[in-house]
Design a protein around this motif. Structure first.
Motif, PDB file in Angstrom:
ATOM      1  N   LEU A  87      -8.380   1.742 -11.897  1.00 25.56           N
ATOM      2  CA  LEU A  87      -9.707   1.367 -11.398  1.00 25.56           C
ATOM      3  C   LEU A  87     -10.661   1.052 -12.553  1.00 25.56           C
ATOM      4  O   LEU A  87     -11.624   0.302 -12.386  1.00 25.56           O
ATOM      5  CB  LEU A  87     -10.287   2.495 -10.541  1.00 25.56           C
ATOM      6  CG  LEU A  87      -9.539   2.788  -9.236  1.00 25.56           C
ATOM      7  CD1 LEU A  87     -10.149   3.987  -8.533  1.00 25.56           C
ATOM      8  CD2 LEU A  87      -9.548   1.571  -8.315  1.00 25.56           C
ATOM      9  N   ALA A 111       0.852  -1.187   0.000  1.00 22.37           N
ATOM     10  CA  ALA A 111       0.000   0.000   0.000  1.00 22.37           C
ATOM     11  C   ALA A 111       0.892   1.244   0.000  1.00 22.37           C
ATOM     12  O   ALA A 111       1.711   1.407   0.911  1.00 22.37           O
ATOM     13  CB  ALA A 111      -0.911   0.017   1.221  1.00 22.37           C
ATOM     14  N   LEU A 165      -1.023   8.287  -3.069  1.00 22.40           N
ATOM     15  CA  LEU A 165      -1.218   7.811  -4.439  1.00 22.40           C
ATOM     16  C   LEU A 165      -0.093   8.258  -5.360  1.00 22.40           C
ATOM     17  O   LEU A 165       0.304   7.534  -6.261  1.00 22.40           O
ATOM     18  CB  LEU A 165      -2.562   8.315  -4.981  1.00 22.40           C
ATOM     19  CG  LEU A 165      -3.814   7.788  -4.270  1.00 22.40           C
ATOM     20  CD1 LEU A 165      -5.067   8.423  -4.881  1.00 22.40           C
ATOM     21  CD2 LEU A 165      -3.892   6.282  -4.361  1.00 22.40           C
ATOM     22  N   HIS A 222      -3.429  10.575  -9.844  1.00 24.00           N
ATOM     23  CA  HIS A 222      -4.875  10.366  -9.812  1.00 24.00           C
ATOM     24  C   HIS A 222      -5.394   9.938 -11.183  1.00 24.00           C
ATOM     25  O   HIS A 222      -6.268   9.079 -11.287  1.00 24.00           O
ATOM     26  CB  HIS A 222      -5.581  11.646  -9.349  1.00 24.00           C
ATOM     27  CG  HIS A 222      -5.282  11.986  -7.933  1.00 24.00           C
ATOM     28  ND1 HIS A 222      -5.697  13.149  -7.322  1.00 24.00           N
ATOM     29  CD2 HIS A 222      -4.584  11.307  -6.974  1.00 24.00           C
ATOM     30  CE1 HIS A 222      -5.272  13.179  -6.078  1.00 24.00           C
ATOM     31  NE2 HIS A 222      -4.598  12.075  -5.843  1.00 24.00           N
ATOM     32  N   TRP A 226      -0.456  -3.325  -5.832  1.00 24.00           N
ATOM     33  CA  TRP A 226      -0.519  -2.083  -5.047  1.00 24.00           C
ATOM     34  C   TRP A 226      -1.969  -1.792  -4.670  1.00 24.00           C
ATOM     35  O   TRP A 226      -2.815  -1.626  -5.545  1.00 24.00           O
ATOM     36  CB  TRP A 226       0.058  -0.917  -5.849  1.00 24.00           C
ATOM     37  CG  TRP A 226       1.554  -0.925  -5.889  1.00 24.00           C
ATOM     38  CD1 TRP A 226       2.344  -1.349  -6.909  1.00 24.00           C
ATOM     39  CD2 TRP A 226       2.432  -0.498  -4.842  1.00 24.00           C
ATOM     40  NE1 TRP A 226       3.665  -1.214  -6.564  1.00 24.00           N
ATOM     41  CE2 TRP A 226       3.761  -0.696  -5.307  1.00 24.00           C
ATOM     42  CE3 TRP A 226       2.245   0.027  -3.562  1.00 24.00           C
ATOM     43  CZ2 TRP A 226       4.875  -0.388  -4.538  1.00 24.00           C
ATOM     44  CZ3 TRP A 226       3.363   0.334  -2.800  1.00 24.00           C
ATOM     45  CH2 TRP A 226       4.653   0.125  -3.285  1.00 24.00           C
ATOM     46  N   GLU A 227      -2.232  -1.748  -3.394  1.00 23.33           N
ATOM     47  CA  GLU A 227      -3.580  -1.419  -2.911  1.00 23.33           C
ATOM     48  C   GLU A 227      -3.641   0.083  -2.670  1.00 23.33           C
ATOM     49  O   GLU A 227      -3.250   0.586  -1.607  1.00 23.33           O
ATOM     50  CB  GLU A 227      -3.870  -2.189  -1.619  1.00 23.33           C
ATOM     51  CG  GLU A 227      -3.899  -3.688  -1.794  1.00 23.33           C
ATOM     52  CD  GLU A 227      -4.229  -4.396  -0.477  1.00 23.33           C
ATOM     53  OE1 GLU A 227      -4.561  -3.707   0.513  1.00 23.33           O
ATOM     54  OE2 GLU A 227      -4.133  -5.625  -0.445  1.00 23.33           O
ATOM     55  N   ARG A 228      -4.129   0.780  -3.671  1.00 20.32           N
ATOM     56  CA  ARG A 228      -4.146   2.243  -3.588  1.00 20.32           C
ATOM     57  C   ARG A 228      -5.170   2.730  -2.573  1.00 20.32           C
ATOM     58  O   ARG A 228      -6.309   2.321  -2.597  1.00 20.32           O
ATOM     59  CB  ARG A 228      -4.430   2.836  -4.965  1.00 20.32           C
ATOM     60  CG  ARG A 228      -3.286   2.648  -5.930  1.00 20.32           C
ATOM     61  CD  ARG A 228      -3.681   2.984  -7.352  1.00 20.32           C
ATOM     62  NE  ARG A 228      -2.516   3.087  -8.226  1.00 20.32           N
ATOM     63  CZ  ARG A 228      -1.873   2.027  -8.714  1.00 20.32           C
ATOM     64  NH1 ARG A 228      -2.292   0.815  -8.441  1.00 20.32           N
ATOM     65  NH2 ARG A 228      -0.818   2.199  -9.484  1.00 20.32           N
ATOM     66  N   GLY A 229      -4.708   3.619  -1.708  1.00 16.13           N
ATOM     67  CA  GLY A 229      -5.602   4.193  -0.711  1.00 16.13           C
ATOM     68  C   GLY A 229      -5.743   3.367   0.546  1.00 16.13           C
ATOM     69  O   GLY A 229      -6.452   3.764   1.468  1.00 16.13           O
ATOM     70  N   TRP A 268     -12.836  -0.592  -4.560  1.00 10.45           N
ATOM     71  CA  TRP A 268     -12.030   0.561  -4.984  1.00 10.45           C
ATOM     72  C   TRP A 268     -12.307   1.797  -4.136  1.00 10.45           C
ATOM     73  O   TRP A 268     -11.777   2.867  -4.374  1.00 10.45           O
ATOM     74  CB  TRP A 268     -12.294   0.878  -6.459  1.00 10.45           C
ATOM     75  CG  TRP A 268     -13.718   0.712  -6.904  1.00 10.45           C
ATOM     76  CD1 TRP A 268     -14.254  -0.369  -7.525  1.00 10.45           C
ATOM     77  CD2 TRP A 268     -14.799   1.637  -6.715  1.00 10.45           C
ATOM     78  NE1 TRP A 268     -15.593  -0.182  -7.758  1.00 10.45           N
ATOM     79  CE2 TRP A 268     -15.950   1.053  -7.273  1.00 10.45           C
ATOM     80  CE3 TRP A 268     -14.896   2.897  -6.154  1.00 10.45           C
ATOM     81  CZ2 TRP A 268     -17.180   1.689  -7.263  1.00 10.45           C
ATOM     82  CZ3 TRP A 268     -16.119   3.535  -6.138  1.00 10.45           C
ATOM     83  CH2 TRP A 268     -17.250   2.923  -6.687  1.00 10.45           C
ATOM     84  N   ALA A 285      -9.267   3.840  -2.719  1.00 12.26           N
ATOM     85  CA  ALA A 285      -8.555   4.662  -3.706  1.00 12.26           C
ATOM     86  C   ALA A 285      -9.345   5.921  -4.045  1.00 12.26           C
ATOM     87  O   ALA A 285      -8.790   7.021  -4.120  1.00 12.26           O
ATOM     88  CB  ALA A 285      -8.282   3.845  -4.966  1.00 12.26           C
ATOM     89  N   THR A 338      -4.485   6.384 -11.412  1.00 16.09           N
ATOM     90  CA  THR A 338      -5.317   5.573 -10.517  1.00 16.09           C
ATOM     91  C   THR A 338      -6.701   5.340 -11.126  1.00 16.09           C
ATOM     92  O   THR A 338      -7.258   4.243 -11.051  1.00 16.09           O
ATOM     93  CB  THR A 338      -5.456   6.278  -9.152  1.00 16.09           C
ATOM     94  OG1 THR A 338      -4.156   6.374  -8.557  1.00 16.09           O
ATOM     95  CG2 THR A 338      -6.390   5.514  -8.225  1.00 16.09           C
TER      96      THR A 338
END
Lengths: 168, 395
Positions: free
Chosen positions: B215, A51, A55, B208, A84-87, B277, B280, B211
């Motif tokens: 997603l 993680a 970001l 972002h 990668w576990e975003r957030g 998600w 994120a 990301t």
């Protein structure tokens, strides 16, 4: 020892290896920093969940390279997948040992009223809204005059406690 | 002038009454030697309170200011480069210097539109994409088609999910251009704090954008193709992007994009709060709120400063008018979801940017072929950098 026990043993071993991989910027293991989420082993495939502290962390590529290298050394010949576990990272993900290591390196972790890592003084002022890296916010200690960073500030308005004197 | 005092027996005392207290000057004492001075200071200033720290310094070992050092000690907050109008004034001065026959310094501002013509493969600017064109499979250039089509997650997003997904991809494009443009400004200031801010916001805008694509089911090659191989004529950025030129307009653009991403993230979180998600999207929202606050501060400063007030008012009015297409994913523009998002967006922009917004009452449809020199320069620079790397680095 049966197959399941061997798998568990290797998984524990790999978890220990990845936890010890050093962060590229701060001398702290990924386990203590809370970046390592999990290691799993399915057949000949190893999956490592990480993680990022933020970001926009620019070190993802280097961390991926280091983890992949460490895992390959510890378990040669197996497939490796880095997820990668975003957030998913939170300040609370940092272990107690990690907080000590960060304090020794001149950092504090967001989520609690910031104190100077050098003298312990809580009379600190935010010295800006953006630090030298996207995961850091700079502070100044009014007690001893030392500058220091608070890390783990994703959503500074959410996790950063207000301090006396506000920001400048 | 600063000088070294000549009082050999005078000592200055600094004390801290506890770890949570400030170390400060508490007074002076006279003593014949340093050891006696320290004990005398402890007795004098530490008799009633526990001391955490005690510093005793001989005055003759210090360099102190004199009575006529006011100018030397004046705060530096009035330095020109720390004033809100400095970036604008400096760009203006540079432009004037560059256009002067005697100029020897080349401007570092954005390349003029004529120097960055759109790619030859771009379709006519009037070509509009169908509503489903946001799908990578229908927009992708040849190199993208060679890679495995990404798994889109529209089906997992419930009612209205497809339109939300299209909106996210459109905002990813806006973030991508904004991030690149801000990146050009990192070295444009001698104000370190603003350089850090612009660098961080630009870096996070790009993160972002990436990301959002992850997603949406893009893998890395597909994401690269989406941003770097798609002809400019197929991008559907907001018309506000065309104003990513001067600093006041950049502030206004940063503000409207941060507001739009915040609004869409709030809506997305509300629609499907249990999705995987969610962390994120929540992180994107939280980080964009920091960006929004930064741009709000700049907007207020530029609006208040006499030298920049009129220029910012014009830029803000024009950017907000153009940003009316921020939620116009569909050609018809006015779906119930788009209207709801637009209303919240307009309110958030007004709250942060102040009066003077010319945001339309209803969302306008986005069209292909806009973006102007800001988009053209961003794409040409990105492609040039990638082309200069060794084969295999990016592909």
């Amino acid at each position: 020892m049966n197959a399941d026990q061997l798998t568990d043993q290797l998984t524990d071993q790999l978890t220990h290896v990845v936890a010890g991989v050093r962060d590229p910027e701060i001398d702290i293991g990924l386990g203590d920093l809370g970046v390592l989420r999990s290691v799993s082993l399915t057949g000949d495939r190893i999956q490592v969940h990480l993680a990022p502290t933020r970001l926009g962390c620019p070190a993802l590529g280097e961390i991926t390279r280091r983890v992949r290298s460490a895992v390959a050394d510890a378990a040669p010949g197996r497939g490796i997948e880095i997820v990668w576990e975003r957030g998913a990272w939170q300040p609370a993900s940092v272990t107690a040992a990690g907080r000590d290591a960060l304090r020794d390196a001149g950092y504090r972790v967001a989520g609690a009223p910031p104190r100077c890592p050098y003298c312990g003084c809580d009379d600190v002022a935010r010295a800006g809204r953006f630090g030298g890296a996207v995961c850091k916010v700079p502070y100044d200690c009014r007690g001893c005059g030392s500058p220091f960073d608070v890390i783990g500030t994703a959503g500074c308005t959410v996790t950063l406690h207000s301090v006396r004197g506000g920001s400048r | 002038m600063p000088h070294v005092p000549t009082d050999p027996d005078v000592y200055e005392v600094f004390a801290q009454n506890g770890l949570g207290k400030t170390l400060g000057h508490v007074g002076s004492i006279v003593s014949p030697c340093p050891d006696a001075a320290w004990h005398l200071a402890k007795e004098t200033y530490g008799r009633r309170d526990d001391l955490a720290t005690l510093w005793v310094v001989r005055r003759a070992d210090m360099t102190v200011s004199g009575g006529d050092d006011g100018d030397l000690l004046a705060a530096k907050t009035r330095m020109p480069h720390r004033q809100p109008g400095f970036p604008t004034a400096r760009r203006r001065d540079r432009s004037a210097a560059a256009s002067s026959p005697a100029a020897v310094i080349l401007p570092t501002a954005a390349v003029p539109p004529a120097a960055v013509a759109p790619p030859a493969t771009a379709p006519p600017a009037t070509a509009a994409l169908p509503a489903t064109a946001a799908s990578p499979a229908t927009v992708a250039p040849p190199r993208f088609r060679d890679s495995a089509p990404p798994e889109r997650r529209d089906d997992a997003r419930g009612a209205g999910g497809s339109e939300l997904s299209d909106l996210w991809l459109l905002l990813a494009d806006d973030l991508f251009v904004l991030g690149n443009r801000l990146g050009e400004r990192i070295v444009d200031y001698i104000d370190l704090e603003e350089s850090l801010a612009v660098g961080s916001i630009g870096q996070e805008a790009l993160a972002h954008a990436g990301t959002i694509l992850v997603l949406s089911g893009f893998d890395q090659p597909a994401a690269d193709a989406w941003f770097f191989d798609r002809p400019q004529g197929r991008w559907r950025v907001s018309r506000a992007i065309e104003r990513l030129t001067d600093w006041p307009s950049t502030v206004a653009c940063g503000l409207v994009i941060a507001a739009a991403v915040t609004v869409l993230a709030e809506r997305t979180v509300a629609v499907e709060p249990g999705e995987g998600w969610l962390p994120a999207i929540t992180a994107v929202r939280d980080e964009q709120l920091v960006h929004l606050d930064h741009w709000r501060r700049w907007a207020r400063a530029l609006a208040a400063f006499p030298e920049t007030r009129a220029e910012f008012a014009r830029a803000y009015a024009e950017v907000t008018e153009r940003a009316g297409d921020m939620f116009g994913a569909r050609p018809q523009g006015g779906s119930a979801l788009a209207v709801t998002l637009h209303e919240r967006f307009a309110a958030l922009v007004g709250e942060n940017g102040g009066p003077g917004s010319r945001m339309p009452d209803r969302p306008l449809a986005r069209t292909a072929g806009v973006g102007g020199s800001a988009l053209a320069y961003c794409l040409s620079r990105g492609r040039m950098v990638r082309d200069d790397y060794a084969p295999g680095v990016f592909q």
